[in-house]
Design a protein around this motif. Structure first.
Motif, short mmCIF file in Angstrom:
data_model
loop_
_atom_site.label_atom_id
_atom_site.label_comp_id
_atom_site.label_asym_id
_atom_site.label_seq_id
_atom_site.Cartn_x
_atom_site.Cartn_y
_atom_site.Cartn_z
N THR A 154 0.84 -1.20 0.00
CA THR A 154 0.00 0.00 0.00
C THR A 154 0.87 1.26 0.00
O THR A 154 0.59 2.21 -0.73
CB THR A 154 -0.95 0.00 1.21
N PHE B 223 0.93 4.21 -2.86
CA PHE B 223 0.82 5.64 -2.55
C PHE B 223 2.06 6.40 -3.02
O PHE B 223 1.95 7.53 -3.50
CB PHE B 223 0.60 5.86 -1.06
N SER B 224 3.24 5.78 -2.91
CA SER B 224 4.46 6.46 -3.35
C SER B 224 4.44 6.70 -4.86
O SER B 224 4.94 7.71 -5.33
CB SER B 224 5.71 5.67 -2.94
N SER C 69 1.77 7.36 -6.53
CA SER C 69 0.85 8.47 -6.74
C SER C 69 1.46 9.81 -6.37
O SER C 69 0.97 10.86 -6.79
CB SER C 69 -0.42 8.26 -5.92
N LEU C 70 2.51 9.79 -5.58
CA LEU C 70 3.18 11.03 -5.20
C LEU C 70 4.18 11.49 -6.26
O LEU C 70 4.70 12.60 -6.17
CB LEU C 70 3.88 10.86 -3.85
N VAL D 255 -8.29 1.83 -0.29
CA VAL D 255 -6.96 2.20 -0.79
C VAL D 255 -7.04 2.93 -2.13
O VAL D 255 -6.42 3.98 -2.29
CB VAL D 255 -6.01 0.98 -0.84
N LEU E 206 -8.38 6.51 -1.56
CA LEU E 206 -7.33 7.37 -0.99
C LEU E 206 -6.23 7.66 -2.00
O LEU E 206 -5.73 8.78 -2.08
CB LEU E 206 -6.75 6.73 0.27
N ASP E 207 -5.86 6.65 -2.77
CA ASP E 207 -4.81 6.78 -3.77
C ASP E 207 -5.18 7.83 -4.82
O ASP E 207 -4.39 8.73 -5.13
CB ASP E 207 -4.56 5.42 -4.43
N LEU F 204 -5.22 11.27 -3.32
CA LEU F 204 -3.86 11.76 -3.16
C LEU F 204 -3.34 12.39 -4.45
O LEU F 204 -2.65 13.40 -4.44
CB LEU F 204 -2.95 10.60 -2.72
N GLN F 205 -3.72 11.80 -5.57
CA GLN F 205 -3.26 12.32 -6.86
C GLN F 205 -3.82 13.71 -7.17
O GLN F 205 -3.25 14.45 -7.96
CB GLN F 205 -3.63 11.35 -7.99
N THR G 206 -1.13 16.12 -6.28
CA THR G 206 0.18 15.88 -6.86
C THR G 206 0.28 16.60 -8.20
O THR G 206 -0.62 16.48 -9.04
CB THR G 206 0.41 14.36 -7.06
#
Length: 153
Positions: A19, A23-24, A26-27, A102, A105-106, A109-110, A113
Protein backbone atom coordinates in the motif's frame (compact mmCIF):
# COMPACT_ATOMS: atom_id res chain seq x y z
CA UNK A 1 7.51 -15.70 18.00
CA UNK A 2 5.27 -18.52 16.83
CA UNK A 3 4.89 -19.57 13.20
CA UNK A 4 1.31 -18.25 13.16
CA UNK A 5 2.45 -14.87 14.51
CA UNK A 6 5.21 -14.72 11.91
CA UNK A 7 2.70 -15.48 9.15
CA UNK A 8 0.31 -12.80 10.43
CA UNK A 9 3.08 -10.24 10.75
CA UNK A 10 4.51 -11.16 7.34
CA UNK A 11 1.26 -10.93 5.37
CA UNK A 12 0.03 -7.83 7.19
CA UNK A 13 3.44 -6.20 6.75
CA UNK A 14 3.51 -7.11 3.06
CA UNK A 15 0.02 -5.66 2.48
CA UNK A 16 1.02 -2.49 4.33
CA UNK A 17 4.31 -2.16 2.43
CA UNK A 18 2.54 -2.70 -0.90
CA UNK A 19 0.00 0.00 0.00
CA UNK A 20 2.87 2.38 0.79
CA UNK A 21 4.40 1.52 -2.60
CA UNK A 22 1.10 2.30 -4.35
CA UNK A 23 0.82 5.64 -2.55
CA UNK A 24 4.46 6.46 -3.35
CA UNK A 25 3.71 5.98 -7.05
CA UNK A 26 0.85 8.47 -6.74
CA UNK A 27 3.18 11.03 -5.20
CA UNK A 28 5.34 11.05 -8.34
CA UNK A 29 4.72 14.11 -10.47
CA UNK A 30 2.92 13.66 -13.76
CA UNK A 31 6.17 14.19 -15.66
CA UNK A 32 8.07 11.55 -13.67
CA UNK A 33 5.20 9.06 -13.88
CA UNK A 34 4.90 9.61 -17.63
CA UNK A 35 8.65 9.14 -18.06
CA UNK A 36 8.48 5.80 -16.21
CA UNK A 37 5.58 4.69 -18.41
CA UNK A 38 7.50 5.85 -21.48
CA UNK A 39 10.47 3.69 -20.53
CA UNK A 40 8.24 0.63 -20.26
CA UNK A 41 6.46 1.60 -23.49
CA UNK A 42 9.69 1.79 -25.50
CA UNK A 43 10.88 -1.54 -24.08
CA UNK A 44 7.62 -3.34 -24.91
CA UNK A 45 7.34 -1.78 -28.35
CA UNK A 46 10.87 -2.92 -29.17
CA UNK A 47 10.13 -6.36 -27.74
CA UNK A 48 6.90 -6.82 -29.70
CA UNK A 49 7.76 -4.61 -32.67
CA UNK A 50 8.80 -7.41 -34.99
CA UNK A 51 5.61 -9.38 -34.21
CA UNK A 52 3.29 -6.56 -35.28
CA UNK A 53 1.91 -6.17 -31.75
CA UNK A 54 4.20 -3.25 -30.92
CA UNK A 55 1.75 -0.72 -32.29
CA UNK A 56 -0.95 -2.03 -29.96
CA UNK A 57 1.14 -1.19 -26.92
CA UNK A 58 0.37 2.37 -25.83
CA UNK A 59 1.21 4.44 -22.76
CA UNK A 60 -2.48 4.41 -21.84
CA UNK A 61 -2.55 0.59 -21.95
CA UNK A 62 0.62 0.40 -19.84
CA UNK A 63 -0.74 2.82 -17.22
CA UNK A 64 -4.08 1.03 -16.92
CA UNK A 65 -2.43 -2.40 -16.82
CA UNK A 66 -0.13 -1.14 -14.06
CA UNK A 67 -3.15 0.09 -12.07
CA UNK A 68 -4.93 -3.25 -12.41
CA UNK A 69 -1.82 -5.29 -11.59
CA UNK A 70 -0.83 -3.21 -8.54
CA UNK A 71 -4.27 -3.71 -7.09
CA UNK A 72 -4.52 -7.39 -8.00
CA UNK A 73 -1.37 -7.91 -5.94
CA UNK A 74 -2.89 -5.86 -3.11
CA UNK A 75 -6.04 -8.01 -3.27
CA UNK A 76 -3.98 -11.19 -2.86
CA UNK A 77 -2.04 -9.69 0.06
CA UNK A 78 -5.23 -8.50 1.78
CA UNK A 79 -6.81 -11.96 1.55
CA UNK A 80 -3.65 -13.62 2.86
CA UNK A 81 -3.38 -11.14 5.74
CA UNK A 82 -7.00 -11.62 6.83
CA UNK A 83 -6.79 -15.38 6.24
CA UNK A 84 -3.71 -15.59 8.49
CA UNK A 85 -5.90 -14.36 11.36
CA UNK A 86 -8.46 -17.10 10.62
CA UNK A 87 -11.22 -14.51 10.22
CA UNK A 88 -11.83 -14.68 6.49
CA UNK A 89 -15.06 -16.64 6.73
CA UNK A 90 -16.42 -14.35 9.44
CA UNK A 91 -15.11 -11.05 8.05
CA UNK A 92 -15.00 -10.98 4.25
CA UNK A 93 -15.85 -7.29 4.47
CA UNK A 94 -12.39 -6.37 5.77
CA UNK A 95 -10.47 -7.11 2.54
CA UNK A 96 -13.41 -5.87 0.44
CA UNK A 97 -13.49 -2.57 2.34
CA UNK A 98 -9.72 -2.10 2.32
CA UNK A 99 -9.60 -3.06 -1.35
CA UNK A 100 -11.89 -0.10 -2.06
CA UNK A 101 -10.52 2.32 0.54
CA UNK A 102 -6.96 2.20 -0.79
CA UNK A 103 -7.85 3.21 -4.38
CA UNK A 104 -10.16 5.97 -3.13
CA UNK A 105 -7.33 7.37 -0.99
CA UNK A 106 -4.81 6.78 -3.77
CA UNK A 107 -6.81 8.69 -6.37
CA UNK A 108 -7.57 11.43 -3.83
CA UNK A 109 -3.86 11.76 -3.16
CA UNK A 110 -3.26 12.32 -6.86
CA UNK A 111 -5.49 15.41 -6.72
CA UNK A 112 -2.71 17.08 -4.71
CA UNK A 113 0.18 15.88 -6.86
CA UNK A 114 1.57 18.10 -9.61
CA UNK A 115 0.52 16.97 -13.08
CA UNK A 116 -1.74 14.19 -11.78
CA UNK A 117 -5.52 13.86 -11.61
CA UNK A 118 -7.55 11.47 -9.52
CA UNK A 119 -10.18 9.71 -11.60
CA UNK A 120 -13.25 7.75 -10.62
CA UNK A 121 -12.61 5.42 -13.56
CA UNK A 122 -9.23 4.55 -12.01
CA UNK A 123 -10.88 3.82 -8.65
CA UNK A 124 -13.18 1.37 -10.45
CA UNK A 125 -10.29 -0.18 -12.38
CA UNK A 126 -8.21 -0.46 -9.20
CA UNK A 127 -11.05 -2.05 -7.27
CA UNK A 128 -11.66 -4.49 -10.12
CA UNK A 129 -7.97 -5.42 -9.93
CA UNK A 130 -8.21 -5.92 -6.16
CA UNK A 131 -11.35 -8.06 -6.53
CA UNK A 132 -9.64 -10.15 -9.22
CA UNK A 133 -6.60 -10.72 -7.00
CA UNK A 134 -8.86 -11.63 -4.09
CA UNK A 135 -10.87 -14.07 -6.20
CA UNK A 136 -7.75 -15.77 -7.56
CA UNK A 137 -6.26 -16.04 -4.09
CA UNK A 138 -9.48 -17.47 -2.66
CA UNK A 139 -9.58 -20.00 -5.49
CA UNK A 140 -6.02 -21.14 -4.73
CA UNK A 141 -6.78 -21.37 -1.00
CA UNK A 142 -9.91 -23.41 -1.72
CA UNK A 143 -8.03 -25.79 -4.03
CA UNK A 144 -5.28 -26.22 -1.42
CA UNK A 145 -7.86 -26.98 1.26
CA UNK A 146 -9.56 -29.58 -0.98
CA UNK A 147 -6.23 -31.21 -1.80
CA UNK A 148 -5.30 -31.44 1.88
CA UNK A 149 -8.72 -32.89 2.75
CA UNK A 150 -8.40 -35.46 -0.03
CA UNK A 151 -4.89 -36.46 1.09
CA UNK A 152 -5.92 -36.69 4.76
CA UNK A 153 -9.29 -38.34 4.17
Amino acid sequence: MTAVTKKRFGFTGAATAWTVFIFSQSLLSGAVSSAESGTVLRFLQSLFGSTGFGEWVTEHLIRKTAHFTEYAILGVLLILAVHSFGRLRRSPTVPLFLGLLVPVLDESLQLFTEGRAGQLSDVLLDYTGALTGMALCLLVLMLRRRKRAKNNG
